[in-house]
Design an enzyme around this catalytic site. Sequence first.
Site, PDB file in Angstrom:
ATOM      1  CD  GLU A 194      57.203  25.503 -17.161  1.00 55.97           C
ATOM      2  OE1 GLU A 194      58.113  26.318 -17.454  1.00 55.97           O
ATOM      3  OE2 GLU A 194      56.808  25.318 -15.991  1.00 55.97           O
ATOM      4  CG  ASP A 253      56.240  24.344 -11.573  1.00 61.43           C
ATOM      5  OD1 ASP A 253      56.775  23.363 -11.015  1.00 61.43           O
ATOM      6  OD2 ASP A 253      56.878  25.216 -12.195  1.00 61.43           O
ATOM      7  CG  HIS A 282      61.414  25.478 -13.429  1.00 57.68           C
ATOM      8  ND1 HIS A 282      60.850  26.727 -13.427  1.00 57.68           N
ATOM      9  CD2 HIS A 282      62.458  25.521 -12.561  1.00 57.68           C
ATOM     10  CE1 HIS A 282      61.522  27.505 -12.597  1.00 57.68           C
ATOM     11  NE2 HIS A 282      62.498  26.794 -12.050  1.00 57.68           N
ATOM     12  CG  ASP A 331      53.162  26.685 -13.808  1.00 59.31           C
ATOM     13  OD1 ASP A 331      53.480  27.649 -13.091  1.00 59.31           O
ATOM     14  OD2 ASP A 331      53.954  26.106 -14.587  1.00 59.31           O
TER      15      ASP A 331
END
Length: 575
Positions: free
Chosen positions: A41, A185, A180, A39
């Site tokens: 960001e 995540d 998040h 994952d």
Amino acid sequence: MSVPPPSLGRVSSRDAAAHQLTFDELDTPLRDTTFVVVDLETTGSSPADDAITEIGAVKIRGGQVLGELGTLVDPGRTVPPHIVTLTGITSAMLVDAPRIEQVLPSFLEFARGAVLVAHNAPFDVGFLKAAVARHDLAWPPFQVLCTVKLARRVLSREEAPSVRLSALADLFHVTTRPTHRALDDARATVDVLHALIERVGNLGVHSYPELVDYLPNVSSAQRGKRGLAAHLPRTPGVYLFRGPSDEVLYVGTAVNLQRRVRGYFTGSETRARMKEMVALATRIDHVECAHGLEAAVRELRLLAAHAPPYNRRSKFPKRAWWITLTDEPFPRLSITRRADADSLGPFTNRTDAADVAATITDVCRIRNCTKKIRRDQVHGPDCPDGVVGGCPAGSDPQTPERYGAAVAAVRALIRGTDDAPLRRLRSRIDELAAAELFESAARLRDRTAALGTALRRAQRLAAVAAIDELVAARPRDGGGWEFAVVRAGRLASAGVAPRGVPPMPVVDALTLAAETVLPEPSPLRGATAGEVGLLASWLDSPGTRIVRTSDGYAEPARGAGAWQRWCALARGAAS
């Protein structure tokens, strides 16, 4: 059911006892597949304009966590306020974080050899690929699984109106809540993946290839016919789909028969014609082959024998065009379906043959007038000169003996004993270019390249077909040898000697069992161009050795082989 081989002898030294593999043995089971769930960001939604701020990844296999990787990443820019609100990652948090070029090698090594998993995989993989490309790294050939796509395939709209990670986390009561933040995540996605795999396991999906096949929405009728492939071996060969009246619908080849044919009953098959064919199919026959060359040759022969309606190519190998000298005192070039010893071809369409014939007619000054001329007559007085659009043989009176020099030049050009016509064409191109008649030079260049290419192909195939018997060997993947016995341009026998098996007894057995071939009086001695082309390419492949041969294997010294590079450059200039 297995189809008897169409007149092709074969001896195989494989073990006689075959082991019937279980379903799970066909592919790596999901429980033994390594996944890396990732994952990211980022500073925004565009891989081209935005940057990664955090990477989180979890490596799992068999439900066990093998390792984790998590780090903030300095994006080299400020984090937009709305991203700070969403993730809680501020620019100040990233000041001492490593740059993406420092993180990527570690991540790629961490994920190497695993199936890459992400929730909305196009987003995460898109950013990773963009970063890899930006820093001149190599992107490994990852298999990628998207849990959004899998969830939408497995779960009904009633059960999961939304497939957002937070919604699926609530549905499956995951142990780690998505926040998040990348590693949280990724951990939540691990739990979602396990829950989805548990669902598909109840539907008979037990390996990763089956999971990939399950993802697209395949009709129950298409999936229901998967059992038609259950009896096929996992060896090279040819498969035949048969219809309701036992007619052959489609013929194909495969390195692994069972795996290839199973693909027709999954979402990996997207061609409308093939789906239509599968809907009609009632059973599948096969011919097991020693190696890929034998499979390709058998495919050509079966296509010619059955002309399957769902095959688009090579169904009529005998329907070729040839450039042939007519049998008369003053021969002309004719485009025919039948070939003799001095014919040039084959051509797949008449237009190409006619264009090449026109070039030969011009450069060798063969007549193109169609009137009949007896042996006691002369050619010329009634024909205007070729330079004004008349007969290329000219208007000077010619007896059959004098005209015979032009005919001999055509035969020598086709046989490869004299390339003087090609040299004259090359000189004419240079003259036109020197006179700055560039369009005319380009047209003649293209015509000369087409002639040279046709001659090279014909002479190359004829060189193979001219050999009464040739035994060749090529190294086999994993050790040992592949063998082919070629007689007059046809594959007469094929087999293998695995690693550790003495090769010469296999060669002797193959030769004894080989098909008897009766050559015909044509450039390819009765063989099809497609089959001789396959043999020629196999013989030219790296590592292939001639074990023994009845004749030398060589192309003519003054043939078009020496013009191959020039023709390739000419074709490149024309494109």
